[in-house]
Design an enzyme around this catalytic site. Structure first.
Site, PDB file in Angstrom:
ATOM      1  N   ARG A  82      31.588  37.974  57.127  1.00 22.66           N
ATOM      2  CA  ARG A  82      30.857  37.540  55.857  1.00 22.66           C
ATOM      3  C   ARG A  82      31.884  36.901  54.734  1.00 22.66           C
ATOM      4  O   ARG A  82      32.813  37.852  54.190  1.00 22.66           O
ATOM      5  CB  ARG A  82      30.339  38.601  55.256  1.00 22.66           C
TER       6      ARG A  82
ATOM      7  N   GLU B 214      32.537  52.723  40.243  1.00 21.55           N
ATOM      8  CA  GLU B 214      31.716  51.612  40.589  1.00 21.55           C
ATOM      9  C   GLU B 214      32.868  50.834  41.357  1.00 21.55           C
ATOM     10  O   GLU B 214      33.942  50.556  40.746  1.00 21.55           O
ATOM     11  CB  GLU B 214      31.188  50.763  39.596  1.00 21.55           C
TER      12      GLU B 214
ATOM     13  N   ALA C 138      24.763  43.307  46.020  1.00 24.21           N
ATOM     14  CA  ALA C 138      23.940  42.522  45.215  1.00 24.21           C
ATOM     15  C   ALA C 138      23.025  43.594  44.539  1.00 24.21           C
ATOM     16  O   ALA C 138      22.495  42.921  43.553  1.00 24.21           O
ATOM     17  CB  ALA C 138      23.007  41.671  46.238  1.00 24.21           C
TER      18      ALA C 138
ATOM     19  N   ARG D 251      26.173  37.224  38.698  1.00 26.77           N
ATOM     20  CA  ARG D 251      26.940  38.291  39.202  1.00 26.77           C
ATOM     21  C   ARG D 251      27.611  39.201  37.942  1.00 26.77           C
ATOM     22  O   ARG D 251      28.220  40.327  38.117  1.00 26.77           O
ATOM     23  CB  ARG D 251      27.816  37.983  40.301  1.00 26.77           C
TER      24      ARG D 251
ATOM     25  N   TYR E  96      35.607  37.985  50.623  1.00 25.99           N
ATOM     26  CA  TYR E  96      35.751  39.657  50.917  1.00 25.99           C
ATOM     27  C   TYR E  96      36.566  40.070  51.911  1.00 25.99           C
ATOM     28  O   TYR E  96      36.934  41.199  52.010  1.00 25.99           O
ATOM     29  CB  TYR E  96      34.302  39.957  51.311  1.00 25.99           C
TER      30      TYR E  96
ATOM     31  N   HIS F 231      33.958  47.026  43.823  1.00 25.66           N
ATOM     32  CA  HIS F 231      33.510  45.843  44.405  1.00 25.66           C
ATOM     33  C   HIS F 231      34.838  45.121  44.994  1.00 25.66           C
ATOM     34  O   HIS F 231      35.926  45.436  44.332  1.00 25.66           O
ATOM     35  CB  HIS F 231      32.968  44.613  43.290  1.00 25.66           C
ATOM     36  N   LEU F 232      34.603  44.603  46.318  1.00 26.22           N
ATOM     37  CA  LEU F 232      35.927  44.024  46.690  1.00 26.22           C
ATOM     38  C   LEU F 232      36.308  42.696  45.936  1.00 26.22           C
ATOM     39  O   LEU F 232      37.357  42.573  45.817  1.00 26.22           O
ATOM     40  CB  LEU F 232      35.387  43.597  48.127  1.00 26.22           C
ATOM     41  N   SER F 233      35.567  42.004  45.663  1.00 22.97           N
ATOM     42  CA  SER F 233      35.624  40.846  44.789  1.00 22.97           C
ATOM     43  C   SER F 233      35.590  41.160  43.181  1.00 22.97           C
ATOM     44  O   SER F 233      35.174  42.301  42.968  1.00 22.97           O
ATOM     45  CB  SER F 233      34.617  39.644  44.939  1.00 22.97           C
TER      46      SER F 233
ATOM     47  N   ASP G  25      18.885  54.128  37.386  1.00 19.96           N
ATOM     48  CA  ASP G  25      17.988  55.161  37.130  1.00 19.96           C
ATOM     49  C   ASP G  25      18.369  56.504  38.101  1.00 19.96           C
ATOM     50  O   ASP G  25      18.568  57.668  37.347  1.00 19.96           O
ATOM     51  CB  ASP G  25      16.542  55.326  37.085  1.00 19.96           C
TER      52      ASP G  25
ATOM     53  N   HIS H   4      23.426  43.906  40.448  1.00 25.56           N
ATOM     54  CA  HIS H   4      23.125  42.844  39.652  1.00 25.56           C
ATOM     55  C   HIS H   4      21.619  43.062  39.204  1.00 25.56           C
ATOM     56  O   HIS H   4      20.867  42.238  38.525  1.00 25.56           O
ATOM     57  CB  HIS H   4      23.482  41.478  39.974  1.00 25.56           C
TER      58      HIS H   4
ATOM     59  N   ASN I 244      29.652  50.818  45.726  1.00 27.34           N
ATOM     60  CA  ASN I 244      29.600  49.434  45.853  1.00 27.34           C
ATOM     61  C   ASN I 244      27.961  48.842  46.305  1.00 27.34           C
ATOM     62  O   ASN I 244      27.721  48.894  47.404  1.00 27.34           O
ATOM     63  CB  ASN I 244      30.451  48.562  46.826  1.00 27.34           C
TER      64      ASN I 244
ATOM     65  N   PRO J  55      23.705  46.369  50.607  1.00 25.97           N
ATOM     66  CA  PRO J  55      23.373  45.347  51.545  1.00 25.97           C
ATOM     67  C   PRO J  55      24.468  44.239  51.695  1.00 25.97           C
ATOM     68  O   PRO J  55      25.141  43.759  50.998  1.00 25.97           O
ATOM     69  CB  PRO J  55      22.156  44.535  50.701  1.00 25.97           C
ATOM     70  N   ASN J  56      24.382  43.995  53.032  1.00 28.05           N
ATOM     71  CA  ASN J  56      25.453  42.954  53.744  1.00 28.05           C
ATOM     72  C   ASN J  56      26.832  43.443  53.858  1.00 28.05           C
ATOM     73  O   ASN J  56      27.546  42.629  54.320  1.00 28.05           O
ATOM     74  CB  ASN J  56      25.425  41.711  52.902  1.00 28.05           C
TER      75      ASN J  56
ATOM     76  N   ARG K 189      32.975  35.390  39.227  1.00 30.32           N
ATOM     77  CA  ARG K 189      32.256  34.434  40.094  1.00 30.32           C
ATOM     78  C   ARG K 189      30.890  33.764  39.331  1.00 30.32           C
ATOM     79  O   ARG K 189      30.876  33.703  38.081  1.00 30.32           O
ATOM     80  CB  ARG K 189      31.798  35.519  41.174  1.00 30.32           C
TER      81      ARG K 189
HETATM   82  C1  DQA Z   1      30.277  42.680  46.004  1.00 24.85           C
HETATM   83  C2  DQA Z   1      29.890  41.750  44.837  1.00 24.85           C
HETATM   84  C3  DQA Z   1      28.451  41.447  44.785  1.00 24.85           C
HETATM   85  O1  DQA Z   1      28.251  40.370  43.784  1.00 24.85           O
HETATM   86  C4  DQA Z   1      27.791  40.764  46.124  1.00 24.85           C
HETATM   87  O2  DQA Z   1      26.650  40.627  46.057  1.00 24.85           O
HETATM   88  C5  DQA Z   1      28.306  41.525  47.282  1.00 24.85           C
HETATM   89  C6  DQA Z   1      29.487  42.215  47.351  1.00 24.85           C
HETATM   90  C7  DQA Z   1      31.595  42.925  46.206  1.00 24.85           C
HETATM   91  O3  DQA Z   1      32.115  44.027  46.905  1.00 24.85           O
HETATM   92  O4  DQA Z   1      32.551  41.901  45.936  1.00 24.85           O
HETATM   93  O5  DQA Z   1      27.460  41.786  48.132  1.00 24.85           O
HETATM   94  O6  DQA Z   1      29.761  43.879  45.533  1.00 24.85           O
END
Ligand code: DQA
Length: 144
Positions: free
Chosen positions: A18, A98, A77, A111, A23, A100-102, A87, A80, A74, A10-11, A107
């Site tokens: 964003r 896995e 959210a 998270r 990011y 993640h950008l950040s 599963d 977490h 990725n 999501p997002n 953080r």
């Molecule tokens: C994220 C880190 C997550 O905590 C956050 O909810 C995201 C992006 C990242 O790519 O840094 O939506 O997965």
């Protein structure tokens, strides 16, 4: 040709708009282009997807069984929160990476826990879009 499913939660469709200080300013299309080029250089194929819906991500993971040779995820959210995605990933017997950008571990505390990391072979976090490239490079090594 090896096939990699790349899933975005999501997002992440709002990348570039964003919180660019966290990011970066690249769009999700830019990330997809980078993944495509990286996979192409290893003679691998990608299926790059994004959803804001947990169940849709679960459906796509289930459909990957017997079809995809690896998964890069990725989960945003849902990383977490989602036991359902954890599963579903356990149904697969292919390498999972896995991304993640950040770096969520640096953080807010909410998270810090990931439901993905226990099923992932490697985690790339805090490298921005380059983390996706690192994940694909790693899979090229793993899949030979
Ligand atoms: C994220 C880190 C997550 O905590 C956050 O909810 C995201 C992006 C990242 O790519 O840094 O939506 O997965």
């Amino acid at each position: 040709m090896k096939k990699i499913l790349i899933l975005n939660g999501p997002n992440l469709n709002m990348l570039g708009l964003r919180e660019p200080h966290i990011y970066g300013d690249q769009s999700l299309q830019d990330v997809e282009d980078l993944c495509y080029e990286t996979a192409h250089s290893h003679n691998m194929k990608i299926d790059f997807r994004q959803s804001n819906h947990e169940g849709e991500l679960v459906d796509w993971i289930q459909e990957a069984r017997g079809v995809q040779d690896a998964v890069v995820i990725n989960a945003a959210a849902y990383t977490h929160t989602s036991v359902a995605i954890h599963d579903a990933l356990k149904l697969l017997d292919v390498p999972i990476i896995e991304v993640h950008l950040s770096n969520p571990k640096e953080r807010e505390e909410f998270r810090h826990h990931s439901y993905i990391e226990s099923v992932a072979k490697s985690v790339f976090a805090g490298h921005g879009a380059k983390g996706y490239q690192m994940a694909i490079d790693r899979l090229a090594e793993l899949l030979g």
